[in-house]
Design a protein around this motif. Structure first.
Motif, PDB file in Angstrom:
ATOM      1  N   UNK A 270      38.381  54.564  71.011  1.00 31.91           N
ATOM      2  CA  UNK A 270      38.641  54.226  72.406  1.00 31.91           C
ATOM      3  C   UNK A 270      37.656  53.180  72.945  1.00 31.91           C
ATOM      4  N   UNK A 271      36.992  52.452  72.040  1.00 41.36           N
ATOM      5  CA  UNK A 271      36.142  51.339  72.453  1.00 41.36           C
ATOM      6  C   UNK A 271      34.764  51.714  72.927  1.00 41.36           C
ATOM      7  N   UNK A 272      34.375  52.959  72.821  1.00 41.92           N
ATOM      8  CA  UNK A 272      33.049  53.376  73.277  1.00 41.92           C
ATOM      9  C   UNK A 272      31.987  52.842  72.315  1.00 41.92           C
ATOM     10  N   UNK A 273      30.891  52.317  72.873  1.00 37.76           N
ATOM     11  CA  UNK A 273      29.802  51.773  72.073  1.00 37.76           C
ATOM     12  C   UNK A 273      28.517  52.527  72.411  1.00 37.76           C
ATOM     13  N   UNK A 274      27.905  53.088  71.411  1.00 41.71           N
ATOM     14  CA  UNK A 274      26.610  53.766  71.601  1.00 41.71           C
ATOM     15  C   UNK A 274      25.502  52.838  71.134  1.00 41.71           C
ATOM     16  N   UNK A 275      24.555  52.552  72.012  1.00 46.66           N
ATOM     17  CA  UNK A 275      23.464  51.634  71.701  1.00 46.66           C
ATOM     18  C   UNK A 275      22.198  52.425  71.398  1.00 46.66           C
ATOM     19  N   UNK A 276      21.564  52.101  70.282  1.00 45.19           N
ATOM     20  CA  UNK A 276      20.306  52.728  69.893  1.00 45.19           C
ATOM     21  C   UNK A 276      19.276  51.617  69.791  1.00 45.19           C
ATOM     22  N   UNK A 277      18.359  51.598  70.726  1.00 44.33           N
ATOM     23  CA  UNK A 277      17.403  50.497  70.825  1.00 44.33           C
ATOM     24  C   UNK A 277      16.124  50.810  70.060  1.00 44.33           C
ATOM     25  N   UNK A 278      15.536  49.745  69.564  1.00 47.91           N
ATOM     26  CA  UNK A 278      14.284  49.905  68.824  1.00 47.91           C
ATOM     27  C   UNK A 278      13.081  49.908  69.750  1.00 47.91           C
ATOM     28  N   UNK A 279      13.230  49.302  70.935  1.00 52.64           N
ATOM     29  CA  UNK A 279      12.120  49.266  71.882  1.00 52.64           C
ATOM     30  C   UNK A 279      11.019  48.323  71.449  1.00 52.64           C
ATOM     31  N   UNK A 280      11.382  47.277  70.681  1.00 49.62           N
ATOM     32  CA  UNK A 280      10.353  46.357  70.166  1.00 49.62           C
ATOM     33  C   UNK A 280      10.284  45.066  70.948  1.00 49.62           C
ATOM     34  N   UNK A 281      11.103  44.905  71.982  1.00 54.35           N
ATOM     35  CA  UNK A 281      11.075  43.662  72.751  1.00 54.35           C
ATOM     36  C   UNK A 281      12.479  43.204  73.084  1.00 54.35           C
ATOM     37  N   UNK A 282      12.554  42.006  73.719  1.00 55.24           N
ATOM     38  CA  UNK A 282      13.840  41.494  74.172  1.00 55.24           C
ATOM     39  C   UNK A 282      14.583  40.713  73.101  1.00 55.24           C
ATOM     40  N   UNK A 283      13.924  40.377  72.006  1.00 55.61           N
ATOM     41  CA  UNK A 283      14.560  39.540  71.004  1.00 55.61           C
ATOM     42  C   UNK A 283      14.960  40.349  69.775  1.00 55.61           C
ATOM     43  N   UNK A 284      15.407  41.538  70.008  1.00 58.89           N
ATOM     44  CA  UNK A 284      15.817  42.382  68.888  1.00 58.89           C
ATOM     45  C   UNK A 284      17.101  41.845  68.265  1.00 58.89           C
ATOM     46  N   UNK A 285      17.175  41.951  66.949  1.00 58.63           N
ATOM     47  CA  UNK A 285      18.426  41.679  66.268  1.00 58.63           C
ATOM     48  C   UNK A 285      19.360  42.870  66.454  1.00 58.63           C
ATOM     49  N   UNK A 286      20.655  42.618  66.350  1.00 57.55           N
ATOM     50  CA  UNK A 286      21.645  43.666  66.618  1.00 57.55           C
ATOM     51  C   UNK A 286      22.508  43.858  65.381  1.00 57.55           C
ATOM     52  N   UNK A 287      22.677  45.105  64.981  1.00 67.68           N
ATOM     53  CA  UNK A 287      23.623  45.427  63.914  1.00 67.68           C
ATOM     54  C   UNK A 287      24.742  46.303  64.479  1.00 67.68           C
ATOM     55  N   UNK A 288      25.915  46.208  63.836  1.00 69.11           N
ATOM     56  CA  UNK A 288      27.089  46.945  64.294  1.00 69.11           C
ATOM     57  C   UNK A 288      27.601  47.866  63.190  1.00 69.11           C
ATOM     58  N   UNK A 289      27.855  49.114  63.597  1.00 69.12           N
ATOM     59  CA  UNK A 289      28.470  50.098  62.700  1.00 69.12           C
ATOM     60  C   UNK A 289      29.747  50.623  63.343  1.00 69.12           C
ATOM     61  N   UNK A 290      30.708  50.979  62.536  1.00 67.23           N
ATOM     62  CA  UNK A 290      31.930  51.615  63.023  1.00 67.23           C
ATOM     63  C   UNK A 290      31.920  53.078  62.646  1.00 67.23           C
ATOM     64  N   UNK A 291      32.130  53.941  63.643  1.00 68.35           N
ATOM     65  CA  UNK A 291      32.093  55.389  63.412  1.00 68.35           C
ATOM     66  C   UNK A 291      33.503  55.969  63.494  1.00 68.35           C
ATOM     67  N   UNK A 292      33.894  56.688  62.449  1.00 67.85           N
ATOM     68  CA  UNK A 292      35.206  57.326  62.400  1.00 67.85           C
ATOM     69  C   UNK A 292      35.038  58.850  62.394  1.00 67.85           C
ATOM     70  N   UNK A 293      35.876  59.490  63.171  1.00 62.98           N
ATOM     71  CA  UNK A 293      35.872  60.951  63.197  1.00 62.98           C
ATOM     72  C   UNK A 293      36.983  61.535  62.339  1.00 62.98           C
ATOM     73  N   UNK A 294      38.117  60.842  62.237  1.00 67.69           N
ATOM     74  CA  UNK A 294      39.278  61.377  61.523  1.00 67.69           C
ATOM     75  C   UNK A 294      39.693  60.529  60.328  1.00 67.69           C
ATOM     76  N   UNK A 295      39.043  59.412  60.105  1.00 65.08           N
ATOM     77  CA  UNK A 295      39.603  58.439  59.177  1.00 65.08           C
ATOM     78  C   UNK A 295      39.394  58.709  57.706  1.00 65.08           C
ATOM     79  N   UNK A 296      38.510  59.623  57.313  1.00 63.21           N
ATOM     80  CA  UNK A 296      38.187  59.762  55.904  1.00 63.21           C
ATOM     81  C   UNK A 296      38.144  61.232  55.515  1.00 63.21           C
ATOM     82  N   UNK A 297      38.399  61.473  54.196  1.00 66.23           N
ATOM     83  CA  UNK A 297      38.561  62.834  53.710  1.00 66.23           C
ATOM     84  C   UNK A 297      37.358  63.736  53.931  1.00 66.23           C
ATOM     85  N   UNK A 298      36.144  63.179  53.832  1.00 58.60           N
ATOM     86  CA  UNK A 298      34.951  64.002  53.990  1.00 58.60           C
ATOM     87  C   UNK A 298      34.645  64.314  55.446  1.00 58.60           C
TER      88      UNK A 298
END
Length: 309
Positions: A270-298
């Motif tokens: 549903x487009x929700x984005x959870x941000x986890x900040x490192x708290x190291x400053x304003x020039x942090x690099x950003x990585x993106x992960x996709x989280x699935x709740x129903x998409x995989x067998x495990x």
């Protein structure tokens, strides 16, 4: 044929009930004889049913065979019930002649040969066949029920692809093996050209193992930030991170964000984005992960989300 099969099932249940009762009440001395008689009862009933089915299908001589088989079945049934009487525990006092212990002498020796012996059925094989049929039926019922349920996997997948496209992201699928969070982070670190590091004392380990080691090391150096959220001793928790395929979650993402100095954005359904900040400053690099709740067998799963193009 349906009426005949229904009657056959009833006769099988009745006979099984009598046989079970007989075996429960048998003593050690009479057990072998009782088992032999019960097996012969079952064999006679099977032959009788087969003959009746053949007669209904119009096979020659089947009617005569049915008439012949019905008589020994009735006699054997009466014999089992009569011999069962002295062992019943219904409070009735047995007659004086029945007090002595019965001698397990098979009746077959007194009456002479009965003809060719029926081959004993393989009970273990029969149980396996029965179990396989039950599992097949359960799978069929589950498949029927699944047809009436919404396809949560397809719906979640479609929505996630829509939100990825709107954000200019494409998906790098990660194997669903328990290491998915760490492998997805390793892929993102490679895209951002951030050194992953290596597991202490281990050369040439997979990238996800080095990321596991980094998460465990950061938590170990900052126990006060994590111990309050743990349901087990810290030492055991760190061992799971370093040495097993235990899934990673929110705590591990927090540790990795700070360990590598990156902001981790987790795109969810549903487009929700959870941000986890490192708290190291304003020039942090950003990585993106996709989280699935129903998409995989495990169950829950993380994929790496790279920039489209």
């Amino acid at each position: 044929m349906e009426d005949l099969q229904a009657r056959h099932r009833k006769e099988q249940r009745d006979l099984q009930s009598r046989v079970t009762q007989k075996k429960k009440q048998a003593s050690k001395k009479t057990r072998k004889g009782v088992n032999d008689e019960c097996e012969q009862l079952e064999a006679v009933l099977r032959e009788k049913h087969a003959a009746e089915i053949a007669a209904l299908d119009g096979e020659p001589d089947a009617t005569t065979q049915t008439d012949v088989l019905s008589e020994p079945l009735e006699e054997l049934t009466l014999k089992v019930e009569d011999e069962d009487a002295p062992h019943r525990t219904n409070g009735t006092q047995p007659a004086q002649d029945d007090v002595s212990e019965p001698t397990p002498t098979p009746q077959a020796h007194d009456e002479g040969p009965r003809g060719p012996q029926t081959k004993k059925p393989n009970k273990a094989k029969a149980r396996l066949v029965k179990r396989a049929l039950e599992q097949e039926e359960q799978a069929r019922q589950a498949a029927e029920e699944a047809k009436t349920l919404p396809d949560l996997k397809s719906q979640e997948r479609a929505r996630m692809l829509e939100y990825m496209t709107s954000r200019g992201l494409r998906e790098k699928e990660i194997r669903a093996d328990g290491h998915c969070l760490y492998a997805a982070v390793a892929d993102q670190l490679e895209q951002l050209e951030i050194p992953i590091g290596s597991a202490p004392g281990v050369e040439g380990v997979p990238a996800y193992r080095a990321v596991r080691a980094a998460a465990a090391e950061y938590i170990e150096r900052h126990p006060d930030d994590f111990e309050a959220f743990l349901e087990e001793p810290l030492e055991g928790y760190l061992c799971k991170i370093r040495e097993t395929g235990e899934w990673g979650g929110q705590l591990e993402l927090m540790a990795l964000a700070k360990a590598y100095g990156v902001e981790i954005n987790v795109l969810q359904d549903f487009g929700r984005v959870e941000k986890i900040e490192a708290g190291a400053g304003d020039e942090e690099m950003v990585m993106w992960l996709g989280y699935y709740k129903h998409g995989f067998g495990l169950g829950e799963h993380y994929n790496s989300l790279r920039k489209a193009g």
